[in-house]
Design an enzyme around this catalytic site. Structure first.
Site, PDB file in Angstrom:
ATOM      1  N   HIS A 214       0.976  -1.213  -0.009  1.00  0.00           N
ATOM      2  CA  HIS A 214      -0.102  -0.198  -0.116  1.00  0.00           C
ATOM      3  C   HIS A 214       0.845   1.246   0.069  1.00  0.00           C
ATOM      4  O   HIS A 214       2.089   1.182   0.451  1.00  0.00           O
ATOM      5  CB  HIS A 214      -1.002  -0.042   1.251  1.00  0.00           C
TER       6      HIS A 214
ATOM      7  N   LYS B  53      28.641 -12.735  -0.612  1.00  0.00           N
ATOM      8  CA  LYS B  53      29.797 -13.106  -1.438  1.00  0.00           C
ATOM      9  C   LYS B  53      28.990 -13.443  -2.869  1.00  0.00           C
ATOM     10  O   LYS B  53      27.733 -13.579  -3.043  1.00  0.00           O
ATOM     11  CB  LYS B  53      30.351 -14.209  -1.009  1.00  0.00           C
TER      12      LYS B  53
END
Length: 188
Positions: free
Chosen positions: A112, A177
């Site tokens: 919303h 990573k």
């Protein structure tokens, strides 16, 4: 601060007549989907296609997974949506090939506008690239793109795009990573 009643939101038209009809029919279809025996992946794919989903070959969607609106779902070949996953696809959810959506993942393609007192509904798409893995209990928010080969760690909260072949984790999710497969990066 003068905040108007939420009646403006409740009285607004959020869905077309077609969508309302589909929602009514899917309320029955969803019961059939959830009652189907676990090994009947082909049946559930067929049922989702019947309601407008684009489902690839050899897709495994478990009966406890909750697909809100099949007509807003596209999932590629050899992908999986695990036990108790929630696909809240108010906006379109597009899942590539060979993707794993693990158990209890929440793909949330709706929100919303909190800046508007009426809190209008916003439907933003989610895209999950091929070969990605969304681990258990992770949350992926509206408008997010998870890149090809990316891994979203267990219980991560993803509110921004995830680059291809990266491993992310935490709340909010951060890059941990680069993903390697058999000790090599994707370009090797």
């Amino acid at each position: 601060m003068n905040i108007p009643a939420t009646g403006e939101n409740r009285s607004s038209t959020k869905y077309s007549r077609r969508e309302m009809g589909l929602r009514l029919l899917w309320s029955v279809g969803r019961v059939i989907f959830q009652c189907s025996p676990r090994p009947l992946f082909g049946f559930r794919s067929w049922l989702l296609r019947l309601f407008g989903a684009k489902v690839g070959r050899e897709v495994h969607i478990y009966p406890s997974a909750l697909i809100y609106y099949p007509w807003n779902l596209e999932i590629g070949d050899w992908s999986c949506i695990g036990e108790w996953a929630l696909v809240y696809n108010l906006g379109e959810v597009t899942i590539g090939e060979r993707v794993t959506i693990s158990q209890r993942v929440h793909l949330c393609a709706g929100t919303h506008d909190y800046r508007d007192a009426a809190m209008p509904l916003i439907r933003l798409p989610i895209t999950v690239g091929s070969s990605a893995w969304i681990c258990a209990d992770a949350f992926v928010g509206p408008g997010v793109k998870v890149g090809e080969g990316a891994v979203v760690g267990a219980r991560a909260v993803v509110v921004k795009d995830v680059p291809e072949w990266m491993v992310v984790g935490g709340n909010p999710a951060k890059i941990l990573k680069r993903r390697e497969i058999n000790g090599q990066g994707p370009e090797s």
